[in-house]
Motif scaffolding. Structure first.
Motif, PDB file in Angstrom:
ATOM      1  N   VAL A 238      44.081  93.930  -4.606  1.00  7.77           N
ATOM      2  CA  VAL A 238      44.167  93.926  -6.064  1.00  7.77           C
ATOM      3  C   VAL A 238      44.671  95.266  -6.582  1.00  7.77           C
ATOM      4  O   VAL A 238      44.147  96.321  -6.227  1.00  7.77           O
ATOM      5  CB  VAL A 238      42.765  93.620  -6.652  1.00  7.77           C
ATOM      6  N   GLY A 239      45.726  95.229  -7.395  1.00 10.28           N
ATOM      7  CA  GLY A 239      46.254  96.445  -8.004  1.00 10.28           C
ATOM      8  C   GLY A 239      47.070  97.323  -7.087  1.00 10.28           C
ATOM      9  O   GLY A 239      47.484  98.425  -7.483  1.00 10.28           O
TER      10      GLY A 239
ATOM     11  N   ILE B  98      59.693  97.674  -7.117  1.00 14.39           N
ATOM     12  CA  ILE B  98      58.269  98.009  -7.114  1.00 14.39           C
ATOM     13  C   ILE B  98      57.483  96.720  -7.317  1.00 14.39           C
ATOM     14  O   ILE B  98      57.673  96.022  -8.313  1.00 14.39           O
ATOM     15  CB  ILE B  98      57.925  99.027  -8.220  1.00 14.39           C
ATOM     16  N   LEU B  99      56.618  96.405  -6.370  1.00 10.28           N
ATOM     17  CA  LEU B  99      55.781  95.214  -6.428  1.00 10.28           C
ATOM     18  C   LEU B  99      54.350  95.624  -6.748  1.00 10.28           C
ATOM     19  O   LEU B  99      53.832  96.591  -6.184  1.00 10.28           O
ATOM     20  CB  LEU B  99      55.797  94.473  -5.079  1.00 10.28           C
ATOM     21  N   ILE B 100      53.718  94.864  -7.632  1.00  9.83           N
ATOM     22  CA  ILE B 100      52.328  95.133  -8.014  1.00  9.83           C
ATOM     23  C   ILE B 100      51.527  93.852  -7.852  1.00  9.83           C
ATOM     24  O   ILE B 100      51.905  92.810  -8.381  1.00  9.83           O
ATOM     25  CB  ILE B 100      52.232  95.599  -9.479  1.00  9.83           C
ATOM     26  N   GLN B 101      50.442  93.925  -7.119  1.00 15.95           N
ATOM     27  CA  GLN B 101      49.533  92.780  -7.079  1.00 15.95           C
ATOM     28  C   GLN B 101      48.663  92.824  -8.331  1.00 15.95           C
ATOM     29  O   GLN B 101      48.148  93.883  -8.700  1.00 15.95           O
ATOM     30  CB  GLN B 101      48.644  92.807  -5.833  1.00 15.95           C
ATOM     31  N   HIS B 102      48.550  91.689  -9.017  1.00 14.80           N
ATOM     32  CA  HIS B 102      47.767  91.638 -10.247  1.00 14.80           C
ATOM     33  C   HIS B 102      46.364  92.186 -10.031  1.00 14.80           C
ATOM     34  O   HIS B 102      45.843  92.217  -8.911  1.00 14.80           O
ATOM     35  CB  HIS B 102      47.696  90.209 -10.797  1.00 14.80           C
TER      36      HIS B 102
ATOM     37  N   THR C 192      39.408  90.473 -15.682  1.00 19.40           N
ATOM     38  CA  THR C 192      38.093  90.973 -16.060  1.00 19.40           C
ATOM     39  C   THR C 192      38.261  92.308 -16.795  1.00 19.40           C
ATOM     40  O   THR C 192      39.369  92.863 -16.867  1.00 19.40           O
ATOM     41  CB  THR C 192      37.216  91.199 -14.829  1.00 19.40           C
ATOM     42  N   LYS C 193      37.159  92.828 -17.305  1.00 18.99           N
ATOM     43  CA  LYS C 193      37.203  94.153 -17.927  1.00 18.99           C
ATOM     44  C   LYS C 193      37.670  95.188 -16.899  1.00 18.99           C
ATOM     45  O   LYS C 193      38.493  96.058 -17.214  1.00 18.99           O
ATOM     46  CB  LYS C 193      35.816  94.524 -18.455  1.00 18.99           C
ATOM     47  N   ILE C 194      37.159  95.083 -15.676  1.00 19.87           N
ATOM     48  CA  ILE C 194      37.589  95.999 -14.616  1.00 19.87           C
ATOM     49  C   ILE C 194      39.075  95.822 -14.344  1.00 19.87           C
ATOM     50  O   ILE C 194      39.810  96.801 -14.155  1.00 19.87           O
ATOM     51  CB  ILE C 194      36.769  95.771 -13.330  1.00 19.87           C
ATOM     52  N   GLY C 195      39.537  94.579 -14.332  1.00 19.62           N
ATOM     53  CA  GLY C 195      40.949  94.308 -14.098  1.00 19.62           C
ATOM     54  C   GLY C 195      41.841  94.966 -15.141  1.00 19.62           C
ATOM     55  O   GLY C 195      42.901  95.524 -14.819  1.00 19.62           O
TER      56      GLY C 195
END
Length: 207
Positions: free
Chosen positions: A180-181, A5-9, A29-32
């Motif tokens: 992202v994500g 499983i790969l996840i983009q930061h 960020t807060k959203i991140g």
């Protein structure tokens, strides 16, 4: 090994403050951080049925994403610098405007594997070689385990190319654009073919 499983930061400060990416080392960020929480919730449904070994790029935005996810999944993180984004050399820590003004001129409008955009950085061929070497090493050492990996957009695309056994020249004609994500799932079928089960799933952000 049955799954990777790969996840983009998740969203990082460099995404919103006009800084260059690559090895520029900025926090989420807060959203991140909120995005990472949603990924952890999503993965609880998947990971609870199998055991995973958890790897992350050692750059801050990836590590922070992994830490938030790892807390939810009760997994410890193994940091690996081989999972970093492309080395952007002297442009690391600089603004996008600075980077545009100081990049090396291109000699062709076509994608060039050996183009080194910034002094002291990597060419695309060097980047792909580094990612393949890193994944070969991890794959061999974790052959009996499922893998969860937090990394960067460019790296994730090249892990996909590694999984599909692309020769370097093949990435001149192909590009895997994730976001992202996003979550990507790799595995094997009954014929032992390397399969992309899911690519860049961001449905967890729609809740």
């Amino acid at each position: 090994m049955s799954n990777i499983i790969l996840i983009q930061h998740c969203q990082s400060e460099h995404h919103i403050n006009q800084m260059s990416g690559g090895w520029t080392d900025t926090p989420l960020t807060k959203i991140g951080r909120q995005q990472a929480e949603l990924i952890g919730t999503k993965l609880r449904e998947i990971v609870k049925e199998k055991e995973y070994v958890f790897y992350s790029s050692d750059l801050l935005r990836a590590v922070q994403t992994a830490e938030i996810i790892g807390t939810q999944l009760n997994l410890k993180i193994i940091k690996d610098s081989g999972l970093r984004e492309i080395n952007n050399g002297i442009a690391a820590g600089k603004t996008k405007d600075w980077a545009r003004a100081h990049r090396r001129p291109r000699t062709s409008s076509k994608f060039d594997l050996d183009y080194q955009e910034f002094q002291a950085g990597e060419s695309w061929r060097q980047f792909y070689t580094r990612v393949c070497g890193c994944m070969d090493r991890i794959y061999q050492s974790e052959m009996e385990n499922n893998l969860l990996i937090v990394t960067h957009g460019g790296t994730l695309g090249y892990i996909l190319a590694w999984w599909l056994q692309f020769e370097p020249e093949m990435i001149e004609k192909a590009y895997f654009s994730s976001s992202v994500g996003g979550i990507t799932v790799l595995g094997k079928n009954n014929f032992q073919q390397n399969v992309v089960h899911k690519f860049n799933d961001t449905s967890h952000f729609d809740r």
